[in-house]
Enzyme design. Sequence first.
Site, PDB file in Angstrom:
ATOM      1  N   GLY A   1      21.673 -15.234   7.214  1.00 29.85           N
ATOM      2  CA  GLY A   1      21.513 -16.539   6.584  1.00 29.85           C
ATOM      3  C   GLY A   1      22.472 -16.601   5.418  1.00 29.85           C
ATOM      4  O   GLY A   1      23.118 -15.603   5.085  1.00 29.85           O
ATOM      5  N   ALA A   2      22.574 -17.776   4.819  1.00 30.52           N
ATOM      6  CA  ALA A   2      23.425 -17.853   3.634  1.00 30.52           C
ATOM      7  C   ALA A   2      22.661 -17.326   2.429  1.00 30.52           C
ATOM      8  O   ALA A   2      23.239 -16.926   1.434  1.00 30.52           O
ATOM      9  CB  ALA A   2      23.874 -19.276   3.386  1.00 30.52           C
TER      10      ALA A   2
ATOM     11  N   ASP B   1      10.060 -23.440   2.018  1.00 31.31           N
ATOM     12  CA  ASP B   1      11.028 -23.587   3.113  1.00 31.31           C
ATOM     13  C   ASP B   1      10.292 -23.611   4.444  1.00 31.31           C
ATOM     14  O   ASP B   1      10.542 -22.791   5.324  1.00 31.31           O
ATOM     15  CB  ASP B   1      12.047 -22.434   3.069  1.00 31.31           C
ATOM     16  CG  ASP B   1      13.282 -22.708   3.928  1.00 31.31           C
ATOM     17  OD1 ASP B   1      13.414 -23.834   4.441  1.00 31.31           O
ATOM     18  OD2 ASP B   1      14.098 -21.788   4.094  1.00 31.31           O
TER      19      ASP B   1
END
Lengths: 340, 211
Positions: free
Chosen positions: B7-8, B121
Amino acid sequence: MPKEPIHILGIESTADDFSTGITTSQGKILANITSTFIPTQGGIHPREAARHHAEVAGEVIHNALKKAKIHPNQIKAVAFSQGPGLGPCLRTGATAARATATYLHIPLVGINHSIAHIEIGKLITGAKDPVTLYVSGGNTIISAYEDRYYRVFGETLDIAVGNCLDVFAREAELKQSPGRPFGAIIEELARAGKTLVPLPLTIKGMDLSFSGLLTAAVQALRSAKHGLGDLCFSLQEVAFSMLTEVTERTLAHTEKPEVLLTGGVAANKRLQTMLKIIAKEHNARFNVVPKEYALDNGAMIAWTGALTYKSGITTPIEKSIVKLKWRLDQVPVPWVEEAE
Amino acid sequence: MVLIRKGAEADLHLEQWHGHKVVMKRRLPKAYRLPQLDLAVRTQRTLREPALIHRAKEAGVPTPTIYMIDLAESNIIMEYVEGKQVKQVLNTLPPEEKLRLCRHIGTLIGRLHKHGIIHGDLTTSNMILTSYRKIYLVDFGLGEHSEELEIRGVDLHLMKRALQSTHHRLAKKCFEAVTTGYTETVGKETAAKVLAKIQEIERRGRYIEER
């Protein structure tokens, strides 16, 4: 025999700018004339801006035609910003567009302002399929094309990043002038900043929130414990880190080959540097739209109007009512498929 | 060391660790961030995530077991939960099963909120369905402690948007089922307030066409 190019006239009036552009269907920009409303104090008052737009509309349209060196009869359609934006401003532009189209007996093409930013950015920089970060006083959107639409991957949940910077600047009693907006002044001051003042970095899922950051920055300013340079520096670092993080997550998710930075805040060198870094890490090409076409402008409406018109889409006058909160992910963009 | 997700925000590696199958979640330094800010962000998230994961268990929400935290490396070692992301299975389930699952997700979110936990999230890729029909919530890196209606509203709004973007054909029914489970858990009064907040957020944030 070469085909005659189609000329489209575009009117932009979502906020403080009234602008008219003329482009050909091949993407040649023949004119892009803007008149900006400058408030004597405070932010943009929608009705005052609209009054300015109404006053200058005739002259700006006339000057655009003169600059393009074409006869009004050569215009095939009038495109206009149908939204999103400030109601009175949008309505003034729409009225000017309806009057022009009716007078010339040509169709209207209602354009989504945010999509126009992406399309002119692609035209000017040569980007084909980018992740776009569109950052201005009214918008903060991270988007990319997927399956017939530009999709919104991240956006602000409250105020736009440009608004956050502007309000902070006003609280700090900075003075902007034509060609030297608040963003540029903050950037200058930030260069002298060295010490990071702790400010909240708020990311919710893929969305951003700048209102808490603004409140904290203003409180820090009022506390008089920090230098203005340090505050501008910290505000920029935190706000731009948020933008870059979500842009990077979108880039990782979509694996797009390009990043496109546009909108008024795109002029900021620090933001450009951050995005350049992530673009490189994901093997994507970084593109920034030059100021003339990154700020609100009529050419972007004309060009997106040309793309829309060529796709066989026009807007009947009874459907030309302005849409204040028109989302870019609700607009089909059939021309994008053709380009790929 | 097998990279399972890049992921970033963090990289996830699958690893063997003292005989356990574990996930190593590393928050790598980001060159674009000022080093001082970078360290603060990574440290804060590395500390907050295990704390929230632990509190979630108290609330009755399955989460992976945390084995170790290595703050210097911004590294969390946690249990590898065998199963499938809800994202991968939701579209394949028969309608009734689908709604039952969404209702259960709503119950889990309700339990979190009731205990003052915000996930931060909520997407169907951050939910793991095990073979024994249990749903684990993962990835609390953007979470926080809060009992504010606004923040709860944003949390659920993110769930709604995630359903719309990955499962658009079913989104409406699915989210209704989520709110049913949520309401059963937090009670009608609180649920009504949070749902009203979602509407407010949507009006504010350009989520609807009309004024």
